[in-house]
Design a protein around this motif. Structure first.
Motif, PDB file in Angstrom:
ATOM      1  N   ASN A  44       0.812  -1.228   0.000  1.00 42.21           N
ATOM      2  CA  ASN A  44       0.000   0.000   0.000  1.00 42.21           C
ATOM      3  C   ASN A  44       0.838   1.268   0.000  1.00 42.21           C
ATOM      4  OD1 ASN A  44      -2.623  -0.949  -0.168  1.00 42.21           O
ATOM      5  ND2 ASN A  44      -2.780  -1.284   2.035  1.00 42.21           N
ATOM      6  N   SER A  45       1.945   1.266   0.717  1.00 41.97           N
ATOM      7  CA  SER A  45       2.714   2.504   0.834  1.00 41.97           C
ATOM      8  C   SER A  45       3.797   2.663  -0.225  1.00 41.97           C
ATOM      9  CB  SER A  45       3.346   2.610   2.229  1.00 41.97           C
ATOM     10  OG  SER A  45       4.331   1.608   2.398  1.00 41.97           O
ATOM     11  N   ASP A  46       4.367   1.558  -0.716  1.00 45.94           N
ATOM     12  CA  ASP A  46       5.554   1.659  -1.570  1.00 45.94           C
ATOM     13  C   ASP A  46       5.342   1.285  -3.030  1.00 45.94           C
ATOM     14  OD1 ASP A  46       6.879   2.365   0.750  1.00 45.94           O
ATOM     15  OD2 ASP A  46       7.652   0.349   1.116  1.00 45.94           O
ATOM     16  N   LEU A  47       4.271   0.584  -3.361  1.00 46.91           N
ATOM     17  CA  LEU A  47       4.068   0.112  -4.730  1.00 46.91           C
ATOM     18  C   LEU A  47       2.819   0.726  -5.348  1.00 46.91           C
ATOM     19  CD1 LEU A  47       4.842  -3.709  -4.312  1.00 46.91           C
ATOM     20  CD2 LEU A  47       6.407  -1.881  -4.980  1.00 46.91           C
ATOM     21  N   SER A  48       2.920   1.042  -6.639  1.00 56.89           N
ATOM     22  CA  SER A  48       1.778   1.536  -7.402  1.00 56.89           C
ATOM     23  C   SER A  48       2.031   1.211  -8.862  1.00 56.89           C
ATOM     24  CB  SER A  48       1.604   3.049  -7.211  1.00 56.89           C
ATOM     25  OG  SER A  48       2.754   3.735  -7.687  1.00 56.89           O
ATOM     26  N   LEU A  49       1.052   1.459  -9.710  1.00 59.41           N
ATOM     27  CA  LEU A  49       1.223   1.230 -11.139  1.00 59.41           C
ATOM     28  C   LEU A  49       1.739   2.488 -11.813  1.00 59.41           C
ATOM     29  CD1 LEU A  49      -1.865  -0.835 -12.352  1.00 59.41           C
ATOM     30  CD2 LEU A  49       0.458  -1.608 -11.937  1.00 59.41           C
ATOM     31  N   CYS A  50       2.683   2.302 -12.713  1.00 61.35           N
ATOM     32  CA  CYS A  50       3.180   3.422 -13.518  1.00 61.35           C
ATOM     33  C   CYS A  50       2.074   3.801 -14.501  1.00 61.35           C
ATOM     34  CB  CYS A  50       4.439   2.998 -14.268  1.00 61.35           C
ATOM     35  SG  CYS A  50       5.085   4.280 -15.371  1.00 61.35           S
ATOM     36  N   ASP A  51       1.740   5.067 -14.568  1.00 60.19           N
ATOM     37  CA  ASP A  51       0.652   5.498 -15.448  1.00 60.19           C
ATOM     38  C   ASP A  51       1.088   5.596 -16.906  1.00 60.19           C
ATOM     39  OD1 ASP A  51       2.271   7.698 -15.100  1.00 60.19           O
ATOM     40  OD2 ASP A  51       0.679   9.031 -14.445  1.00 60.19           O
ATOM     41  N   LYS A  52       2.369   5.354 -17.183  1.00 64.96           N
ATOM     42  CA  LYS A  52       2.873   5.410 -18.551  1.00 64.96           C
ATOM     43  C   LYS A  52       2.999   4.000 -19.157  1.00 64.96           C
ATOM     44  CE  LYS A  52       6.336   8.088 -20.975  1.00 64.96           C
ATOM     45  NZ  LYS A  52       7.501   8.947 -20.777  1.00 64.96           N
ATOM     46  N   CYS A  53       3.650   3.094 -18.439  1.00 59.21           N
ATOM     47  CA  CYS A  53       3.905   1.748 -18.975  1.00 59.21           C
ATOM     48  C   CYS A  53       3.082   0.664 -18.288  1.00 59.21           C
ATOM     49  CB  CYS A  53       5.392   1.407 -18.878  1.00 59.21           C
ATOM     50  SG  CYS A  53       5.979   1.068 -17.197  1.00 59.21           S
ATOM     51  N   PHE A  54       2.457   0.973 -17.168  1.00 58.68           N
ATOM     52  CA  PHE A  54       1.604   0.074 -16.404  1.00 58.68           C
ATOM     53  C   PHE A  54       2.377  -1.042 -15.708  1.00 58.68           C
ATOM     54  CE2 PHE A  54      -0.909   1.997 -19.770  1.00 58.68           C
ATOM     55  CZ  PHE A  54      -1.792   2.727 -18.998  1.00 58.68           C
ATOM     56  N   PHE A  55       3.706  -0.844 -15.540  1.00 62.69           N
ATOM     57  CA  PHE A  55       4.502  -1.729 -14.706  1.00 62.69           C
ATOM     58  C   PHE A  55       4.434  -1.183 -13.283  1.00 62.69           C
ATOM     59  CE2 PHE A  55       8.647  -3.398 -13.091  1.00 62.69           C
ATOM     60  CZ  PHE A  55       8.355  -4.740 -13.256  1.00 62.69           C
ATOM     61  N   VAL A  56       5.098  -1.801 -12.359  1.00 53.77           N
ATOM     62  CA  VAL A  56       5.050  -1.400 -10.956  1.00 53.77           C
ATOM     63  C   VAL A  56       6.043  -0.282 -10.682  1.00 53.77           C
ATOM     64  CG1 VAL A  56       5.410  -2.198  -8.583  1.00 53.77           C
ATOM     65  CG2 VAL A  56       4.380  -3.711 -10.256  1.00 53.77           C
ATOM     66  N   GLU A  58       8.069   1.506  -7.706  1.00 53.82           N
ATOM     67  CA  GLU A  58       8.506   1.255  -6.344  1.00 53.82           C
ATOM     68  C   GLU A  58       8.973   2.580  -5.768  1.00 53.82           C
ATOM     69  OE1 GLU A  58      11.668  -1.627  -4.050  1.00 53.82           O
ATOM     70  OE2 GLU A  58      11.020  -2.161  -6.072  1.00 53.82           O
ATOM     71  N   ASN A  59       8.331   3.019  -4.697  1.00 52.62           N
ATOM     72  CA  ASN A  59       8.615   4.338  -4.107  1.00 52.62           C
ATOM     73  C   ASN A  59       8.521   5.438  -5.166  1.00 52.62           C
ATOM     74  OD1 ASN A  59       9.094   3.386  -1.439  1.00 52.62           O
ATOM     75  ND2 ASN A  59      11.064   2.617  -2.145  1.00 52.62           N
ATOM     76  N   LYS A  60       7.454   5.372  -5.954  1.00 53.41           N
ATOM     77  CA  LYS A  60       7.124   6.362  -6.982  1.00 53.41           C
ATOM     78  C   LYS A  60       8.104   6.402  -8.150  1.00 53.41           C
ATOM     79  CE  LYS A  60       4.566   9.486  -3.902  1.00 53.41           C
ATOM     80  NZ  LYS A  60       3.896   8.653  -3.107  1.00 53.41           N
ATOM     81  N   LYS A  61       8.950   5.374  -8.302  1.00 50.55           N
ATOM     82  CA  LYS A  61       9.914   5.301  -9.406  1.00 50.55           C
ATOM     83  C   LYS A  61       9.669   4.021 -10.202  1.00 50.55           C
ATOM     84  CE  LYS A  61      13.023   8.639  -8.440  1.00 50.55           C
ATOM     85  NZ  LYS A  61      13.273   9.738  -9.274  1.00 50.55           N
ATOM     86  N   CYS A  62       9.557   4.177 -11.510  1.00 47.90           N
ATOM     87  CA  CYS A  62       9.414   3.029 -12.407  1.00 47.90           C
ATOM     88  C   CYS A  62      10.807   2.652 -12.899  1.00 47.90           C
ATOM     89  CB  CYS A  62       8.513   3.380 -13.588  1.00 47.90           C
ATOM     90  SG  CYS A  62       8.384   2.066 -14.812  1.00 47.90           S
ATOM     91  N   ILE A  63      11.186   1.383 -12.772  1.00 54.82           N
ATOM     92  CA  ILE A  63      12.531   0.979 -13.183  1.00 54.82           C
ATOM     93  C   ILE A  63      12.719   1.072 -14.690  1.00 54.82           C
ATOM     94  CG2 ILE A  63      12.876  -0.522 -11.197  1.00 54.82           C
ATOM     95  CD1 ILE A  63      12.442  -2.905 -13.143  1.00 54.82           C
ATOM     96  N   PHE A  64      11.638   1.175 -15.433  1.00 53.24           N
ATOM     97  CA  PHE A  64      11.728   1.345 -16.877  1.00 53.24           C
ATOM     98  C   PHE A  64      11.639   2.821 -17.261  1.00 53.24           C
ATOM     99  CE2 PHE A  64      10.307  -3.085 -16.571  1.00 53.24           C
ATOM    100  CZ  PHE A  64      11.256  -3.701 -17.373  1.00 53.24           C
ATOM    101  N   CYS A  65      10.540   3.457 -16.946  1.00 54.06           N
ATOM    102  CA  CYS A  65      10.283   4.830 -17.409  1.00 54.06           C
ATOM    103  C   CYS A  65      11.188   5.875 -16.756  1.00 54.06           C
ATOM    104  CB  CYS A  65       8.823   5.202 -17.160  1.00 54.06           C
ATOM    105  SG  CYS A  65       7.667   4.181 -18.098  1.00 54.06           S
ATOM    106  N   ASP A  66      11.575   5.661 -15.514  1.00 52.64           N
ATOM    107  CA  ASP A  66      12.352   6.663 -14.782  1.00 52.64           C
ATOM    108  C   ASP A  66      13.854   6.392 -14.781  1.00 52.64           C
ATOM    109  OD1 ASP A  66      10.033   8.083 -14.144  1.00 52.64           O
ATOM    110  OD2 ASP A  66       9.651   6.823 -12.391  1.00 52.64           O
ATOM    111  N   ALA A  67      14.289   5.379 -15.518  1.00 55.31           N
ATOM    112  CA  ALA A  67      15.719   5.053 -15.577  1.00 55.31           C
ATOM    113  C   ALA A  67      16.371   5.820 -16.721  1.00 55.31           C
ATOM    114  CB  ALA A  67      15.908   3.561 -15.765  1.00 55.31           C
ATOM    115  N   ASN A  68      17.530   6.390 -16.478  1.00 52.43           N
ATOM    116  CA  ASN A  68      18.249   7.155 -17.497  1.00 52.43           C
ATOM    117  C   ASN A  68      19.083   6.288 -18.425  1.00 52.43           C
ATOM    118  OD1 ASN A  68      17.262   9.605 -16.520  1.00 52.43           O
ATOM    119  ND2 ASN A  68      18.901   9.744 -15.009  1.00 52.43           N
TER     120      ASN A  68
END
Length: 186
Positions: A44-56, A58-68
């Protein structure tokens, strides 16, 4: 009350009546409720769905969309978050899109039941779209549907190499086989 709890546990994908019973009775008899409560609180506190790719996220960071360090020219399309998680463990370096399922006429999951529009709106930003669906009838139908929808766009569409066993699902494929499937895609 026990039947209600079992029914709720059965609502989780992959859990049968017997498994639901085992989970419930194990939680009660082995005093694991605190552990389960902690896990649910973490979700509930640390995981959510990415609104761009629909992956998880973690702490508001998507390992795909937010990775440089990801290759922004490749987009891998998968059916489920579990498939996306499996892809994240491979050497694949591009971005991902979780479709949310596969077309399955027997279960009345039609193209309108899945969010193809978000995928179609994203693909213009990529040079290649890689379809990583299960090698099942449903996966092939879904792949063919996407290929048809993308046929008017000037984007390279590939599928994972068929070195993966037919009838197998991504969840059971080891990392080496998955890496080879990416490498040998056509």
């Amino acid at each position: 009350m026990i039947e209600d709890i079992i029914l709720k546990l059965k609502g989780i994908n992959g859990i049968s009546t017997k498994t639901a019973e085992k989970i419930l009775f194990d939680l009660i008899s082995n005093d694991k409720l605190d552990d389960l409560t902690e896990v649910i609180a973490m979700i509930n506190s640390d995981l959510s769905l990415c609104d761009k790719c629909f992956f998880v996220r973690e702490n508001k960071k998507c390992i795909f969309c937010d990775a440089n360090d990801r290759n922004n020219s490749k987009l891998c399309v998968v059916a489920t978050i579990a498939d996306g998680f499996r892809i994240s463990k491979s050497k694949y370096d591009g971005l991902i899109h979780v479709l949310g399922g596969e077309i399955d006429l027997r279960k009345n999951i039609l193209p309108d039941s899945l969010d193809f529009n978000s995928l179609i709106s994203r693909v213009n930003n990529f040079k290649e779209v890689i379809l990583a669906f299960n090698y099942t009838i449903e996966g092939e139908v879904t792949s063919n549907y996407i290929i048809k929808r993308l046929s008017t766009k000037k984007i390279k569409v590939t599928k994972l190499a068929k070195g993966m066993p037919v009838g197998n699902v991504l969840d059971y494929v080891d990392e080496t086989t998955l890496n080879d499937a990416f490498k040998n895609r056509k």
